[in-house]
Design a protein around this motif. Sequence first.
Motif, PDB file in Angstrom:
ATOM      1  N   LEU A   1      18.662 -25.565  57.551  1.00 41.00           N
ATOM      2  CA  LEU A   1      18.685 -24.138  57.189  1.00 41.00           C
ATOM      3  C   LEU A   1      17.298 -23.648  56.792  1.00 41.00           C
ATOM      4  N   GLN A   2      16.497 -24.545  56.215  1.00 44.81           N
ATOM      5  CA  GLN A   2      15.129 -24.166  55.847  1.00 44.81           C
ATOM      6  C   GLN A   2      14.242 -24.032  57.076  1.00 44.81           C
ATOM      7  N   GLU A   3      14.477 -24.880  58.075  1.00 46.56           N
ATOM      8  CA  GLU A   3      13.552 -24.951  59.210  1.00 46.56           C
ATOM      9  C   GLU A   3      13.925 -24.068  60.391  1.00 46.56           C
ATOM     10  N   VAL A   4      15.203 -23.739  60.507  1.00 37.67           N
ATOM     11  CA  VAL A   4      15.634 -23.009  61.712  1.00 37.67           C
ATOM     12  C   VAL A   4      15.928 -21.552  61.360  1.00 37.67           C
ATOM     13  N   THR A   5      15.227 -20.641  62.020  1.00 33.40           N
ATOM     14  CA  THR A   5      15.509 -19.228  61.752  1.00 33.40           C
ATOM     15  C   THR A   5      16.695 -18.781  62.608  1.00 33.40           C
ATOM     16  N   GLY A   6      17.370 -17.777  62.127  1.00 36.18           N
ATOM     17  CA  GLY A   6      18.521 -17.251  62.873  1.00 36.18           C
ATOM     18  C   GLY A   6      19.786 -18.039  62.620  1.00 36.18           C
ATOM     19  N   LEU A   7      19.737 -18.913  61.619  1.00 36.05           N
ATOM     20  CA  LEU A   7      20.907 -19.729  61.294  1.00 36.05           C
ATOM     21  C   LEU A   7      21.345 -19.409  59.860  1.00 36.05           C
ATOM     22  N   ALA A   8      22.581 -18.906  59.719  1.00 41.18           N
ATOM     23  CA  ALA A   8      23.079 -18.546  58.379  1.00 41.18           C
ATOM     24  C   ALA A   8      24.104 -19.571  57.926  1.00 41.18           C
ATOM     25  N   TYR A   9      24.133 -19.837  56.636  1.00 44.83           N
ATOM     26  CA  TYR A   9      25.121 -20.777  56.105  1.00 44.83           C
ATOM     27  C   TYR A   9      26.367 -20.010  55.689  1.00 44.83           C
ATOM     28  N   SER A  10      27.507 -20.491  56.109  1.00 38.06           N
ATOM     29  CA  SER A  10      28.755 -19.860  55.698  1.00 38.06           C
ATOM     30  C   SER A  10      29.147 -20.420  54.323  1.00 38.06           C
ATOM     31  N   VAL A  11      29.080 -19.564  53.313  1.00 40.64           N
ATOM     32  CA  VAL A  11      29.410 -19.992  51.945  1.00 40.64           C
ATOM     33  C   VAL A  11      30.930 -19.995  51.806  1.00 40.64           C
ATOM     34  N   SER A  12      31.488 -21.178  51.596  1.00 44.92           N
ATOM     35  CA  SER A  12      32.946 -21.319  51.494  1.00 44.92           C
ATOM     36  C   SER A  12      33.440 -20.950  50.102  1.00 44.92           C
ATOM     37  N   CYS A  13      34.747 -20.711  50.014  1.00 47.47           N
ATOM     38  CA  CYS A  13      35.394 -20.562  48.705  1.00 47.47           C
ATOM     39  C   CYS A  13      35.988 -21.915  48.321  1.00 47.47           C
ATOM     40  N   THR A  14      36.000 -22.196  47.042  1.00 46.68           N
ATOM     41  CA  THR A  14      36.668 -23.420  46.580  1.00 46.68           C
ATOM     42  C   THR A  14      37.229 -23.242  45.179  1.00 46.68           C
ATOM     43  N   THR A  15      38.259 -24.027  44.886  1.00 50.83           N
ATOM     44  CA  THR A  15      38.801 -24.026  43.520  1.00 50.83           C
ATOM     45  C   THR A  15      38.183 -25.154  42.687  1.00 50.83           C
ATOM     46  N   ARG A  16      37.315 -25.970  43.302  1.00 49.01           N
ATOM     47  CA  ARG A  16      36.719 -27.025  42.460  1.00 49.01           C
ATOM     48  C   ARG A  16      35.637 -26.416  41.565  1.00 49.01           C
ATOM     49  N   HIS A  17      35.318 -27.123  40.485  1.00 44.28           N
ATOM     50  CA  HIS A  17      34.312 -26.621  39.545  1.00 44.28           C
ATOM     51  C   HIS A  17      32.906 -26.909  40.077  1.00 44.28           C
ATOM     52  N   PRO A  18      31.938 -26.059  39.705  1.00 46.50           N
ATOM     53  CA  PRO A  18      30.557 -26.309  40.144  1.00 46.50           C
ATOM     54  C   PRO A  18      30.055 -27.665  39.638  1.00 46.50           C
ATOM     55  N   ARG A  19      29.235 -28.330  40.478  1.00 48.20           N
ATOM     56  CA  ARG A  19      28.627 -29.616  40.095  1.00 48.20           C
ATOM     57  C   ARG A  19      27.128 -29.387  39.923  1.00 48.20           C
ATOM     58  N   GLY A  20      26.536 -30.046  38.975  1.00 48.98           N
ATOM     59  CA  GLY A  20      25.071 -30.026  38.804  1.00 48.98           C
ATOM     60  C   GLY A  20      24.514 -28.613  38.810  1.00 48.98           C
ATOM     61  N   ALA A  21      23.547 -28.377  39.724  1.00 47.99           N
ATOM     62  CA  ALA A  21      22.851 -27.078  39.738  1.00 47.99           C
ATOM     63  C   ALA A  21      23.500 -26.085  40.704  1.00 47.99           C
ATOM     64  N   GLU A  22      24.702 -26.355  41.163  1.00 49.31           N
ATOM     65  CA  GLU A  22      25.337 -25.453  42.133  1.00 49.31           C
ATOM     66  C   GLU A  22      25.511 -24.047  41.554  1.00 49.31           C
TER      67      GLU A  22
END
Length: 191
Positions: free
Chosen positions: A18-39
């Motif tokens: 995602l850092q190196e390729v332009t024109g590529l978007a990340y699909s941010v999913s929904c989840t019921t799990r709790h955030p981990r670390g720095a998420e």
Amino acid sequence: MVSAPSGAGKTTLCDRLLQEVTGLAYSVSCTTRHPRGAEQDGVDYHFLDECEFRKRIAAGEFLEYATVHGNLYGTLRDSVASSLESGQSVLMDIDVQGAAQIRERLATSPVDDTLRKAFVDIFIEPPSLDALRQRLMGRGEDPDDEIERRLAKAASEMSRSGDYRYHVVNDSLERAYEKFKSYVLNEMIQT
Ligand code: 5GP
């Protein structure tokens, strides 16, 4: 769309891509799990409680959803559609159950459907279950019983890798990344 057993290195490979390729978007999913670390909410996932997640299921907002490791995960239909309509390619991180739902859905969708035309699936796998065990233990994030649960799940996920068009064995990170990137770039050029 990318699937991988937990610990196979998918997050590292996807983040770099995602850092190196332009024109590529990340699909941010929904989840019921709790955030981990720095998420962060809205960046790594949309973190929802189960009630909110189920409301969205009822409203038909998900392209697919599944229960993974006891939590709900789902891909928002509108967010994928709007990225594709704006000319971007979309990287979706989805487990094998969600991947099967999408394939089933696309098999009956019109041939000119934007997602159907753009869809490609890649499976990232560890060199072996033993190597995966070492990696999960090395991460030190999970207790032993959780590691055993993830390994059993990994074995069942790997048995479905034949459903995927492309395969990347993450034996060496650099080699795996180059292969992964070449598959994605190849598909982006064609679509
Ligand atoms: P984690 O909690 O470790 O981030 O992800 C656990 C699993 O959930 C991974 O196998 C990942 O591929 C899967 N996953 C993440 N987002 C989605 C999604 O939107 N739908 C489905 N079906 N699985 C997802």
